[in-house]
Design a protein around this motif. Structure first.
Motif, PDB file in Angstrom:
ATOM      1  N   ILE A   1       0.856  -1.200   0.000  1.00 29.95           N
ATOM      2  CA  ILE A   1       0.000   0.000   0.000  1.00 29.95           C
ATOM      3  C   ILE A   1       0.888   1.245   0.000  1.00 29.95           C
ATOM      4  O   ILE A   1       0.687   2.185  -0.772  1.00 29.95           O
TER       5      ILE A   1
ATOM      6  N   PHE B   1       1.032   4.149  -3.007  1.00 26.02           N
ATOM      7  CA  PHE B   1       0.756   5.588  -2.861  1.00 26.02           C
ATOM      8  C   PHE B   1       1.999   6.429  -3.178  1.00 26.02           C
ATOM      9  O   PHE B   1       1.876   7.519  -3.740  1.00 26.02           O
TER      10      PHE B   1
ATOM     11  N   TYR C   1      -2.040  12.469  -7.967  1.00 25.66           N
ATOM     12  CA  TYR C   1      -3.073  12.034  -7.011  1.00 25.66           C
ATOM     13  C   TYR C   1      -4.180  13.082  -6.842  1.00 25.66           C
ATOM     14  O   TYR C   1      -5.367  12.775  -7.005  1.00 25.66           O
TER      15      TYR C   1
ATOM     16  N   ARG D   1     -14.720  16.650   1.964  1.00 27.17           N
ATOM     17  CA  ARG D   1     -13.766  17.039   3.011  1.00 27.17           C
ATOM     18  C   ARG D   1     -14.270  18.253   3.801  1.00 27.17           C
ATOM     19  O   ARG D   1     -14.054  18.354   5.001  1.00 27.17           O
TER      20      ARG D   1
ATOM     21  N   ALA E   1      -3.933   8.965   7.893  1.00 36.39           N
ATOM     22  CA  ALA E   1      -3.874   8.735   6.437  1.00 36.39           C
ATOM     23  C   ALA E   1      -4.052  10.077   5.722  1.00 36.39           C
ATOM     24  O   ALA E   1      -4.845  10.200   4.801  1.00 36.39           O
ATOM     25  N   THR E   2      -3.296  11.037   6.171  1.00 37.44           N
ATOM     26  CA  THR E   2      -3.475  12.424   5.719  1.00 37.44           C
ATOM     27  C   THR E   2      -3.133  12.622   4.251  1.00 37.44           C
ATOM     28  O   THR E   2      -3.610  13.554   3.606  1.00 37.44           O
ATOM     29  N   GLY E   3      -2.315  11.712   3.700  1.00 38.77           N
ATOM     30  CA  GLY E   3      -2.001  11.770   2.266  1.00 38.77           C
ATOM     31  C   GLY E   3      -1.372  13.096   1.877  1.00 38.77           C
ATOM     32  O   GLY E   3      -0.441  13.586   2.528  1.00 38.77           O
TER      33      GLY E   3
ATOM     34  N   ASP F   1       0.861   9.532   8.078  1.00 35.37           N
ATOM     35  CA  ASP F   1       0.735   8.685   6.878  1.00 35.37           C
ATOM     36  C   ASP F   1       1.931   7.743   6.796  1.00 35.37           C
ATOM     37  O   ASP F   1       3.007   8.068   7.293  1.00 35.37           O
ATOM     38  N   ILE F   2       1.710   6.573   6.145  1.00 34.88           N
ATOM     39  CA  ILE F   2       2.853   5.666   5.944  1.00 34.88           C
ATOM     40  C   ILE F   2       3.636   6.040   4.690  1.00 34.88           C
ATOM     41  O   ILE F   2       4.760   5.606   4.526  1.00 34.88           O
ATOM     42  N   SER F   3       3.004   6.791   3.783  1.00 36.96           N
ATOM     43  CA  SER F   3       3.700   7.139   2.539  1.00 36.96           C
ATOM     44  C   SER F   3       4.441   8.463   2.703  1.00 36.96           C
ATOM     45  O   SER F   3       3.837   9.525   2.825  1.00 36.96           O
TER      46      SER F   3
ATOM     47  N   MET G   1       3.678  11.003  -0.123  1.00 39.26           N
ATOM     48  CA  MET G   1       2.415  11.741   0.044  1.00 39.26           C
ATOM     49  C   MET G   1       2.623  12.859   1.085  1.00 39.26           C
ATOM     50  O   MET G   1       2.212  13.999   0.879  1.00 39.26           O
TER      51      MET G   1
ATOM     52  N   ALA H   1      -0.892   3.468  11.055  1.00 40.21           N
ATOM     53  CA  ALA H   1      -2.127   3.539  11.844  1.00 40.21           C
ATOM     54  C   ALA H   1      -2.178   2.449  12.917  1.00 40.21           C
ATOM     55  O   ALA H   1      -2.885   2.591  13.912  1.00 40.21           O
TER      56      ALA H   1
ATOM     57  N   ALA I   1      -9.809  10.319   6.094  1.00 42.27           N
ATOM     58  CA  ALA I   1     -10.550  10.383   4.828  1.00 42.27           C
ATOM     59  C   ALA I   1      -9.972   9.372   3.837  1.00 42.27           C
ATOM     60  O   ALA I   1      -8.797   9.463   3.468  1.00 42.27           O
ATOM     61  N   PHE I   2     -10.761   8.418   3.473  1.00 41.78           N
ATOM     62  CA  PHE I   2     -10.421   7.424   2.450  1.00 41.78           C
ATOM     63  C   PHE I   2      -9.152   6.636   2.787  1.00 41.78           C
ATOM     64  O   PHE I   2      -8.412   6.218   1.896  1.00 41.78           O
TER      65      PHE I   2
HETATM   66  C1  LIG Z   1      -6.703   7.276  -0.579  1.00 45.56           C
HETATM   67  S1  LIG Z   1      -5.423   8.054   0.322  1.00 45.56           S
HETATM   68  C2  LIG Z   1      -6.295   9.295   1.220  1.00 45.56           C
HETATM   69  C3  LIG Z   1      -5.445  10.484   1.514  1.00 45.56           C
HETATM   70  C4  LIG Z   1      -6.180  11.704   2.065  1.00 45.56           C
HETATM   71  N1  LIG Z   1      -6.747  11.438   3.378  1.00 45.56           N
HETATM   72  C5  LIG Z   1      -7.244  12.174   1.112  1.00 45.56           C
HETATM   73  O1  LIG Z   1      -8.398  12.290   1.510  1.00 45.56           O
HETATM   74  O2  LIG Z   1      -6.906  12.440  -0.041  1.00 45.56           O
HETATM   75  C6  LIG Z   1      -5.063   6.871   1.560  1.00 45.56           C
HETATM   76  C7  LIG Z   1      -3.837   7.220   2.380  1.00 45.56           C
HETATM   77  O3  LIG Z   1      -3.765   6.279   3.458  1.00 45.56           O
HETATM   78  C8  LIG Z   1      -2.402   6.017   3.724  1.00 45.56           C
HETATM   79  N2  LIG Z   1      -2.338   4.745   4.469  1.00 45.56           N
HETATM   80  C9  LIG Z   1      -2.700   3.519   4.043  1.00 45.56           C
HETATM   81  N3  LIG Z   1      -2.510   2.603   4.994  1.00 45.56           N
HETATM   82  C10 LIG Z   1      -2.002   3.268   6.063  1.00 45.56           C
HETATM   83  C11 LIG Z   1      -1.593   2.877   7.376  1.00 45.56           C
HETATM   84  N4  LIG Z   1      -1.642   1.599   7.753  1.00 45.56           N
HETATM   85  N5  LIG Z   1      -1.151   3.832   8.222  1.00 45.56           N
HETATM   86  C12 LIG Z   1      -1.092   5.148   7.849  1.00 45.56           C
HETATM   87  N6  LIG Z   1      -1.447   5.566   6.618  1.00 45.56           N
HETATM   88  C13 LIG Z   1      -1.907   4.651   5.737  1.00 45.56           C
HETATM   89  C14 LIG Z   1      -1.787   5.968   2.324  1.00 45.56           C
HETATM   90  O4  LIG Z   1      -0.383   6.104   2.339  1.00 45.56           O
HETATM   91  C15 LIG Z   1      -2.498   7.114   1.625  1.00 45.56           C
HETATM   92  O5  LIG Z   1      -1.801   8.329   1.719  1.00 45.56           O
END
Ligand SMILES: C[S@@+](CC[C@H](N)C(=O)[O-])C[C@H]1O[C@@H](n2cnc3c(N)ncnc32)[C@H](O)[C@@H]1O
Length: 223
Positions: A7, A11, A18, A34, A53-55, A74-76, A79, A98, A114-115
């Motif tokens: 994942i 990302f 994105y 949002r 997951a702030t992206g 976030d893990i990415s 992002m 997370a 969010a998402f």
């Molecule tokens: C679809 S994006 C959403 C980003 C942002 N919240 C938005 O609304 O655009 C999902 C995000 O979740 C992060 N993510 C996925 N799994 C995660 C985890 N286990 N811990 C933290 N972040 C995570 C991804 O890296 C990615 O940036």
């Protein structure tokens, strides 16, 4: 469901387009989703909020506009780098998972996500961590995709599984957007997700159906 490592790299790879694809494929609706989450987060005082997951930080930006102080996790890393470039003000980026949030119990007034939750294979572990870091009386606000019911379901599945990957193949990484459709199909329906939130300790759960049931906002309290 993909593992956390894949994942993260997915990302990392799609970061460049994105935001553009989010706005294009949702016809700008993502901005309204949002805004709705940020409006519901504000509860009469300045909040200290964890945006999980702030992206690229679009939700964090909305929360900041309401005067809140934000920690974005976030893990990415890629992002997060975009979020840092875009956001000025009370935003602290944290690279973490997370499943193991690097914060003490009861650190935040609210957690928004969010998402993101759909991408976390162990939903209960993630919700448990969210619950742990929220103060008593605080709230979680989760935006997530859903499949609409009734007549809209079939055309929406076509849009999700054929149209989106096609558009993504022009601008970004097709497989990431194929995964988007698959992960939405596999995710819980709203009532099952509410049950899981309850199981993880949240009470007084409210749901808002947005854009004909293609997106839900879930709000729960930690009592
Ligand atoms: C679809 S994006 C959403 C980003 C942002 N919240 C938005 O609304 O655009 C999902 C995000 O979740 C992060 N993510 C996925 N799994 C995660 C985890 N286990 N811990 C933290 N972040 C995570 C991804 O890296 C990615 O940036």
């Amino acid at each position: 469901m993909k593992e956390t490592g894949s994942i993260k790299s997915m990302f990392d790879k799609i970061v460049r387009r994105y935001d553009f694809l989010n706005h294009l494929l949702s016809l700008g609706q993502d901005i309204l989703w949002r805004k709705k989450m940020a409006k519901e987060t504000l509860n009469g005082k300045t909040y200290f909020v964890l945006d999980l997951a702030t992206g690229t930080g679009d939700s964090a930006k909305e929360l900041l506009r309401k005067g809140m102080k934000i920690v974005g996790v976030d893990i990415s890393f890629e992002m997060l780098k975009v979020a840092v470039r875009k956001i000025e003000g009370n935003f602290i980026p944290v690279s973490a998972s997370a499943y193991q949030l690097p914060f003490k119990n009861q650190s935040f007034d609210a957690v928004t996500c969010a998402f993101g939750i759909r991408n976390m294979h162990d939903t209960e572990k993630a919700l448990g961590e969210i619950n742990r870091v929220i103060k008593k009386g605080g709230r979680v606000l989760i935006l997530e995709f859903s499949l609409p019911q009734g007549l809209l379901r079939k055309p929406y599945l076509f849009y999700l599984k054929k149209f989106i990957p096609f558009v993504a193949s022009i601008f970004s990484v097709r497989s990431a957007y194929e995964y988007l459709g698959l992960s939405i199909e596999k995710f819980y329906n709203p009532s099952d997700f509410v049950n899981i939130m309850e199981k993880c300790g949240f009470k007084k759960i409210k749901t808002f159906s947005l854009s004909f049931g293609t997106v839900y906002l879930y709000i729960g309290e930690k009592i």
